[in-house]
Write a protein that holds these residues in place. Structure first.
Motif, short mmCIF file in Angstrom:
data_model
loop_
_atom_site.label_atom_id
_atom_site.label_comp_id
_atom_site.label_asym_id
_atom_site.label_seq_id
_atom_site.Cartn_x
_atom_site.Cartn_y
_atom_site.Cartn_z
N LEU A 91 6.39 -3.53 -4.78
CA LEU A 91 7.85 -3.45 -4.70
C LEU A 91 8.37 -3.88 -3.34
N ASN A 92 7.46 -4.07 -2.40
CA ASN A 92 7.84 -4.63 -1.10
C ASN A 92 7.35 -6.07 -0.98
N TYR A 93 7.33 -6.74 -2.10
CA TYR A 93 6.90 -8.14 -2.13
C TYR A 93 7.69 -8.92 -1.08
N ASP B 96 5.51 2.52 -5.01
CA ASP B 96 5.04 3.15 -6.25
C ASP B 96 3.97 2.33 -6.95
N ASN B 97 4.13 1.03 -6.96
CA ASN B 97 3.16 0.21 -7.68
C ASN B 97 1.83 0.09 -6.94
N CYS B 98 1.89 -0.15 -5.65
CA CYS B 98 0.64 -0.21 -4.88
C CYS B 98 -0.12 1.11 -4.98
N LEU B 99 0.61 2.22 -4.94
CA LEU B 99 -0.05 3.51 -4.97
C LEU B 99 -0.90 3.68 -6.21
N VAL B 100 -0.46 3.11 -7.32
CA VAL B 100 -1.24 3.26 -8.55
C VAL B 100 -2.07 2.01 -8.85
N GLY B 101 -2.24 1.17 -7.84
CA GLY B 101 -3.19 0.07 -7.98
C GLY B 101 -2.63 -1.22 -8.55
N ARG B 102 -1.29 -1.33 -8.63
CA ARG B 102 -0.71 -2.54 -9.19
C ARG B 102 -0.09 -3.39 -8.09
N TYR B 103 -0.90 -3.80 -7.16
CA TYR B 103 -0.36 -4.41 -5.95
C TYR B 103 0.20 -5.81 -6.13
N THR B 104 -0.17 -6.50 -7.20
CA THR B 104 0.49 -7.79 -7.40
C THR B 104 1.95 -7.59 -7.82
N ALA B 105 2.29 -6.39 -8.22
CA ALA B 105 3.67 -6.05 -8.53
C ALA B 105 4.30 -5.22 -7.41
N GLY C 118 0.80 -1.22 0.00
CA GLY C 118 0.00 0.00 0.00
C GLY C 118 0.83 1.27 0.00
N ARG C 119 2.14 1.15 0.00
CA ARG C 119 2.94 2.37 0.08
C ARG C 119 4.01 2.50 -0.99
#
Lengths: 369, 369, 369, 369
Positions: free
Chosen positions: D126-128, D115-124, D112-113
């Motif tokens: 960056l804190n996987y 760059d990818n989660c922020l724009v709705g791409r949470y399966t990608a 949720g924090r």
């Protein structure tokens, strides 16, 4: 300094953060006072920022009036949603920033769990003004930047290079509103004719964004010659004084009769949206990044007949401040030129008088806590 | 001059267009000869252009080899698909141009009636190479610009200001390929890290496009130092010699370990697409604007695992040359610096020997009919 | 039969096409007469269709009033833009259709050469009403379907399976308006809550489209119980009578207080757009597919505050009638149930009296030439 | 029961949650054992679910092999990422669910924090695999559903109506992968020809999704007749056995020579991506929702020449399980028919033997804790 704060501050050996700070608290309608408050503690995923500068905007006038929805209660609420500063303490789990980083902000940190946040539309967070669920709109639904220190979520913080001044940084937040609007409207303005209505801070930053993203003609429309002139200096190819000519006619003339590919409405004038309709090309776009004092009357049939799509942005979402920071870092966004007035925190009432009365033709008035 | 041509030419009092012209006709594999041919007549919606300059590209080598699909028959076919010149006659219904206009082109004019053309994807025209239905890919499926005159549909013609040189204009067509690819990939590169693999003409124009559209870092990767140096002069923030370092590693280092938001593959090397996979950020994009001598082997699982989308562009579609012209008109696209060799039409064989053998490290070789 | 027509008709051995036909020609305001006219000849890329049925719509009332812009001159103009029939002759280059094909239409065939057509936005053709350049809006800017025969461009013709009735076919054109609107608004309604305001033909076809594309709840709002009941039969999950309850309140209640993901405004009522604003979810969408008798007043601030995007469709573009035909072929779109009145061509005046006076609560009135 | 759990459970008077549970813990490569473990406690924004059923998939085989990246350590890790059950306790701030709700899941909850989660791409994200920052991929990077209880974040939980069975619910997660892929690829398949390669669970759910979203022809390609037959029962218009005919040829024949608008590759066969290239229409799309045992070799030039865009989905992102739940609630998604084998938790080793050896032609094997 409390133990907690000492612990927060220690790891990187920075100067100690005090326990208390001075902040401008809204005690009631038009009753803002600078008082001593506890320095807030950053929670998990948050940082504490020593505020270097905080901009003012029209929304603050409504907030000071005391009837803005969803703010913290009188006696607690510190407004200010366009601030910048230096990181001085890190909350739990934060490794995105280091103490000493210069940062600028987006106002909105979404809850991260509602339908809209999940798909990246966090300015439309369905848990707006619900801090328990993680939403934070600094200076709007939580305490903000008219204070020496402010807490913010890393979601909405952006590191800046040293080369970017705090004056520029305040305007990067403003640019984020325009950039998010452009993003929602497709983001691909290269080679297109763009009209910006309203040479206020949002409009002037949007002029620069469009020009720096290779728009063809950027046409700025307003009523105050000084602002139009500033717009020209910031890159507008044409400026039009709406008091002197019909703006839509002027746009049609500059675009070979076709109209603009994109009209950005940043003026907030109730008559301007209809001018946008008339100035927009068939199949073109309109973007609204302003608020209006009253209902707006539109020839909606013309919008339909011309196959126009209409977009909106109510703030700097979509991680677009990150884009704006990158542009500012290369000198492609000039914000400091918009800062016309500086006040200390104690002079906040005077600062807002200047804003309200437009005393000295202020563009962006900032407070330096 | 025939009567028809006189009628065409008369209305605007321009110099007469002759009946015949010199053109380079492909008579068989590797058998191109400059011969006298009738000047073509523009049909409805078409114009006749006096060719000022025509670029060469790798595809032309394949065409000259005689085995390119869907070309006109040997003995009739005049290749050349990157040309520019001046309008000298207008076909029926044309009012978009005037005689005397300087123009550059897109190669592809779609049929306008198939499913793909209807939705704006005319480079994927389902009536490709069917001139009866209106499709025209100049120098590919119909006669092109290695001649004194060429006909083209207004759909694929763009007026340039006088300030843009013909050298620049040849490269605007090239830029259109990159711009269409960027368009298909979203078009919104402001603030993003972009990698361009392959410092050939498409790559170097794409470097400029991205930088002028406010990309953050533009990283150019290649193997020839002279080309990388040119890329740096044209705006690349970083250049990487893939002979010296691992390109993906270098990109990861320049992007804080995250990888690029967008990798543009313009090299045509069969190993480069996999380097793109490794250099692209999770959730990022890859854009292919090249052709490959063989099948390409990819770690497709990694593409899936990283949620990468992959886009392609096989030419300058989506009306993007219009965008590129606007940028060139403001001096934001430099093409002339890529033109390393000029030949007269009679020297076409020599010109292509230079291209084929890379004699003198040619970048863009042009013919001046 | 003329020689030309014989030649056109011969190749496939169909029944001869006569030289003349009966058509309803507009001679002046409210002066439409059925007269004998030459059967039109299909040009290149066009076909001649024997009209089986032609629907009427509100726009026809404006056309009959004589003040609709850009129509052919009085004494020549045959209106009718929702027609269907059987191909009886093919113009030059046409191989997309065979004589005997059942077809339905989009009204708009774009010029194919303007900026908007090039990128697939042909209902916003910049050469609108310019037949010389190839634009054709049947029954609007060129002769249409209130006649025994009509010519149309293959760009805007769609083959139907035999199983689709002409009644259904007339409504496929109507569905195309809704489908194009949904396309422009993203096209991905699966699992979403959709509200349709206005149970007229466009609204009722849009209800079916959304439900067949797996929308979650489709909520239909109107004022006439009979139409709402028809909407329910066609798949609406909920119907709301705006005379009985506040539509926005009802939508909020049905959506757990959030509002609809998409509101489609198909009613043309000047108060309905504001109801859409109130009924739409934060971050949601509004789609306008109607025309309004007057200016529309909107709380545009609320649109901005809610991050709503607004889309429009002024006709059946984007090749979407093709999608609708595929759905109708599988029985997923029911049009015939909307056809409440049938008239012969000679009764065209009476047909439009019924439409104008809403005599017998007509939904879709069709003419059978 | 501990006090904390009692407190969690009390407010809504549900049955007590025990302190310990049985769970299948991975102790090393191919060493999974059902042991007693503490019931996990839901943190803020999380709920505790009593697992009713957990599906198995090919990824689990890799996980059991012990070399899957980023899992919790041996001796702690409980796999299982396709589970469903009933909410039994709510973590702090949770009001999205009530105790007793039937729920299904997305595997991924983003940080949720980034760059990818922020724009709705949470399966990608960056804190996987960084749970401290809030990322959770149940059964992959945190403990999952091969246990009596599991904790999950509300971001990735979806309430189901009582009418949806747990068997259907397990497959809703699977459908989410297909739906997210379709979303990324545009989401608008109505009236389009879609090919699905691979009649496994993802493929068969995608067949249903496309057909229920009004795709024209859905063509399913595989090698096992029983699976193809199941695909036909679930809605595929055509099934093609790739052992009997060339799949691309078959698709071209079914699409009038044009190829499919969209090819979905769900087989994971290394030769299938190239078959997609050949079966896809010019200007069409390819979607990859599989993983491959080796590098994939592609005619990338053909992809470029055909202007094909390629999309990927590595899981059920974009809030698309919500869409799938809505479809399942209306009976538009049939999952239970894919559940061929049920085992108790103690038989987990046997269950995976069946999966590995394909004993009894298993489609979806589920465990019932």
């Amino acid at each position: 300094m409390t133990e907690v704060q000492a612990a927060l501050a220690d790891p990187v050996g920075t100067a100690a953060v005090p326990d208390t700070m001075r902040g401008a608290v809204l005690f009631g309608p038009d009753d803002i006072r600078v008082v001593e408050r506890a320095v807030p503690l950053p929670g998990p995923g948050e940082v504490l920022v020593k505020v270097a500068m905080c901009g003012t905007c029209g929304t603050d006038l409504k907030i000071f009036g005391g009837h803005f929805p969803q703010t913290p209660p009188f006696g607690e609420f510190i407004p200010g949603h366009e601030w910048t500063g230096t990181v001085v303490a890190l909350g739990d789990t934060v490794d995105e920033f280091r103490i000493g980083d210069k940062v600028c902000i987006e106002a909105h940190a979404g809850c991260g769990r509602c339908d809209n946040c999940l798909v990246g539309r966090y300015t439309a967070c369905l848990n707006y003004a619900n801090p328990a669920k993680g939403h934070r709109a600094t200076g709007l639904t939580t305490n903000g930047g008219f204070a020496e220190y402010a807490v913010h979520n890393v979601k909405a913080l952006y590191r800046m290079p040293e080369s970017v001044s705090f004056e520029d940084a305040v305007l990067i937040t403003t640019a984020g509103t325009g950039m998010y609007g452009l993003d929602v409207a497709g983001g691909f303005v290269a080679g297109e004719n763009v009209v910006v209505f309203g040479p206020g801070p949002v409009g002037l930053m949007t002029v620069q964004l469009c020009k720096q993203m290779a728009a063809r003609q950027v046409i700025l429309i307003g009523t105050r010659p000084s602002r139009l002139e500033l717009g020209r200096q910031l890159g507008a190819d044409h400026v039009i004084n709406a008091r002197e000519v019909n703006p839509a006619d002027a746009v049609l003339e500059l675009t070979g009769g076709e109209g603009a590919d994109l009209c950005v409405e940043a003026s907030g004038g109730v008559d301007t949206p209809q001018q946008c309709v008339e100035a927009t090309k068939r199949g073109g776009k309109m973007l609204f990044v302003a608020f209006y004092p009253d209902r707006v009357s539109l020839d909606l049939s013309a919008v339909v007949r011309k196959d126009i799509s209409m977009y909106t942005s109510r703030g700097e979402g979509g991680n677009n401040v990150k884009r704006a920071v990158a542009m500012a870092a290369e000198g492609k966004l000039r914000g400091a030129e918009l800062v016309t007035h500086r006040f200390g925190l104690d002079d906040i009432a005077e600062a807002f008088r200047v804003v309200r009365e437009r005393d000295g033709d202020p563009m962006k008035v900032v407070l330096v806590p």
